[in-house]
Design a protein around this motif. Structure first.
Motif, PDB file in Angstrom:
ATOM      1  N   SER A 175       0.861  -1.193   0.000  1.00 47.45           N
ATOM      2  CA  SER A 175       0.000   0.000   0.000  1.00 47.45           C
ATOM      3  C   SER A 175       0.890   1.233   0.000  1.00 47.45           C
ATOM      4  O   SER A 175       2.042   1.186   0.470  1.00 47.45           O
ATOM      5  CB  SER A 175      -0.865   0.010   1.255  1.00 47.45           C
ATOM      6  OG  SER A 175      -1.465   1.278   1.445  1.00 47.45           O
ATOM      7  N   ALA A 222       0.456   3.285   2.062  1.00 44.73           N
ATOM      8  CA  ALA A 222       0.606   3.463   3.512  1.00 44.73           C
ATOM      9  C   ALA A 222       1.887   2.804   4.042  1.00 44.73           C
ATOM     10  O   ALA A 222       2.325   3.103   5.149  1.00 44.73           O
ATOM     11  CB  ALA A 222      -0.613   2.886   4.241  1.00 44.73           C
ATOM     12  N   TYR A 238       0.666   8.607   7.667  1.00 47.97           N
ATOM     13  CA  TYR A 238      -0.457   9.548   7.813  1.00 47.97           C
ATOM     14  C   TYR A 238      -1.152   9.259   9.132  1.00 47.97           C
ATOM     15  O   TYR A 238      -1.042   8.151   9.669  1.00 47.97           O
ATOM     16  CB  TYR A 238      -1.433   9.468   6.629  1.00 47.97           C
ATOM     17  CG  TYR A 238      -2.067   8.109   6.370  1.00 47.97           C
ATOM     18  CD1 TYR A 238      -3.110   7.632   7.147  1.00 47.97           C
ATOM     19  CD2 TYR A 238      -1.612   7.315   5.330  1.00 47.97           C
ATOM     20  CE1 TYR A 238      -3.698   6.390   6.898  1.00 47.97           C
ATOM     21  CE2 TYR A 238      -2.188   6.080   5.067  1.00 47.97           C
ATOM     22  CZ  TYR A 238      -3.233   5.621   5.856  1.00 47.97           C
ATOM     23  OH  TYR A 238      -3.795   4.394   5.606  1.00 47.97           O
ATOM     24  N   MET A 277      -5.650   5.159  -2.776  1.00 49.05           N
ATOM     25  CA  MET A 277      -7.077   5.041  -2.446  1.00 49.05           C
ATOM     26  C   MET A 277      -7.865   4.301  -3.538  1.00 49.05           C
ATOM     27  O   MET A 277      -7.897   4.728  -4.689  1.00 49.05           O
ATOM     28  CB  MET A 277      -7.671   6.436  -2.261  1.00 49.05           C
ATOM     29  CG  MET A 277      -9.129   6.386  -1.861  1.00 49.05           C
ATOM     30  SD  MET A 277      -9.769   8.013  -1.382  1.00 49.05           S
ATOM     31  CE  MET A 277      -9.667   8.880  -2.895  1.00 49.05           C
ATOM     32  N   GLN A 298      -5.381  11.945  -5.985  1.00 43.27           N
ATOM     33  CA  GLN A 298      -4.774  11.765  -4.661  1.00 43.27           C
ATOM     34  C   GLN A 298      -3.297  12.168  -4.751  1.00 43.27           C
ATOM     35  O   GLN A 298      -2.624  11.849  -5.726  1.00 43.27           O
ATOM     36  CB  GLN A 298      -4.861  10.291  -4.219  1.00 43.27           C
ATOM     37  CG  GLN A 298      -4.251  10.014  -2.853  1.00 43.27           C
ATOM     38  CD  GLN A 298      -4.351   8.536  -2.447  1.00 43.27           C
ATOM     39  OE1 GLN A 298      -4.414   7.651  -3.288  1.00 43.27           O
ATOM     40  NE2 GLN A 298      -4.368   8.282  -1.152  1.00 43.27           N
TER      41      GLN A 298
HETATM   42  O1  LIG Z   1      -4.014   0.888   1.745  1.00 46.47           O
HETATM   43  C1  LIG Z   1      -4.934   1.660   1.603  1.00 46.47           C
HETATM   44  C2  LIG Z   1      -4.820   2.963   1.001  1.00 46.47           C
HETATM   45  S1  LIG Z   1      -4.759   4.159   2.191  1.00 46.47           S
HETATM   46  O2  LIG Z   1      -6.082   4.185   2.910  1.00 46.47           O
HETATM   47  O3  LIG Z   1      -3.696   3.899   3.142  1.00 46.47           O
HETATM   48  O4  LIG Z   1      -4.536   5.454   1.440  1.00 46.47           O
END
Ligand SMILES: O=CCS(=O)(=O)O
Ligand SMILES: NC(=O)C1=CN([C@@H]2O[C@H](COP(=O)(O)OP(=O)(O)OC[C@H]3O[C@@H](n4cnc5c(N)ncnc54)[C@H](OP(=O)(O)O)[C@@H]3O)[C@@H](O)[C@H]2O)C=CC1
Length: 253
Positions: A138, A140, A145, A183, A241
């Motif tokens: 991801s 992420a 964040y 996302m 995004q």
């Molecule tokens: O892995 C998911 C995408 S996010 O919510 O971390 O941007």
């Protein structure tokens, strides 16, 4: 026909990938916990390609290794493993999260992924040249964040595990990719918010998130690259995004 093993095929990316690989004639080994959804997908795809569904919780290492040691010869050689099963929980700040939610993410996104990888490895090594392990990381895993805490950390594990696997698998022909989407509109946020449909709808409203089919297309692309190519990491965001500025804590005015 080549065969692909997809974890988490009952929803989102996994379900779309099952349809994408079926469209190309691949044989499918589909897993997930929700048996009725697996049965529905089997009814849809089995008239077109060979399908084996295995109800499986990836956290259960014994069940995973037993199921994958008993794959029928008709589904071998295994050409691709898509380690997709995963989830985020608890979007609130780390200091407010129930420990159980952290454990669930670690058990699924890390332990579950290594359980399946370990059990599928002999099949992938037997296939060798052209085989692939496609791990769902991801954005992420790379970009922090608020509320990312253990979810982001679990996806950082996926990235580094993928890279380290590449080192050990060098010479075997087996490829490894960390596919890192941003996302995407699936059941992901519904799960993250423990069933809050309004919160999920609000996140995707007024913008243009990735769709499950976009990721399925990338998975199919990665699995069918010429066998001398390995994409180590593929990060994909929707155009709408991007990153936020650093957050600065300031004294009151
Ligand atoms: O892995 C998911 C995408 S996010 O919510 O971390 O941007
Ligand atoms: N949507 C997004 O924005 C992004 C998602 N990702 C990652 O992509 C992957 C797929 O997510 P997505 O399709 O969006 O989400 P969905 O919630 O739509 O699908 C998740 C899938 O994972 C399965 N799963 C969850 N826990 C387990 C478990 N313990 N054992 C077996 N299967 C399990 C679910 O099946 P069942 O409940 O039937 O077991 C389901 O099929 C995840 O790893 C996620 O972290 C990465 C980047 C962005």
């Amino acid at each position: 026909m080549p065969s692909v093993l997809i974890t988490g095929a009952t929803s989102g990316f996994g379900k779309a990938a099952a349809r994408r690989f079926a469209k190309a004639g691949w044989s499918l080994i589909l897993t997930g916990r929700r048996e009725e959804r697996l049965a529905e997908l089997e009814s849809e795809l089995a008239p077109h390609v060979t399908v084996l569904t295995i109800p499986l919780d990836v956290r259960d290492s014994d069940a995973v290794s037993q199921a994958l040691s008993q794959l029928p010869d008709t589904l071998l050689p295994l050409t691709c493993l898509i380690n997709n099963a995963g989830l985020a929980l608890a979007p609130e700040p780390a200091q407010k999260v129930a420990l159980e939610d952290w454990h669930t993410m670690i058990d699924t996104n890390i332990t579950g992924l290594v359980n399946v990888t370990h059990a599928a490895m002999p099949h992938l090594l037997a296939t060798g040249k052209g085989a692939s392990i496609l791990n769902l990381g991801s954005v992420a895993g790379q970009w922090p964040y608020p509320g990312g805490h253990v979810y982001g950390a679990s996806k950082a594990f996926v990235q580094q595990f993928s890279y380290n696997l590449r080192c050990d698998l060098q010479g075997t022909g087996v490829r490894v990719t960390d596919l890192a989407p941003g996302m995407a509109e699936t059941e992901f946020t519904l799960v993250r918010t423990k069933g809050n449909q309004a919160a999920s709808d609000a996140l995707y409203k007024g913008t243009t998130p990735l769709q499950a089919e976009d990721i399925a297309e990338q998975l199919y692309y990665l699995a069918t690259l010429p066998p001398h190519i390995n994409i180590n990491r593929l990060e994909i965001m929707p155009v709408r995004q991007a990153w936020a500025p650093f957050a600065i804590d300031r004294d009151p005015a």
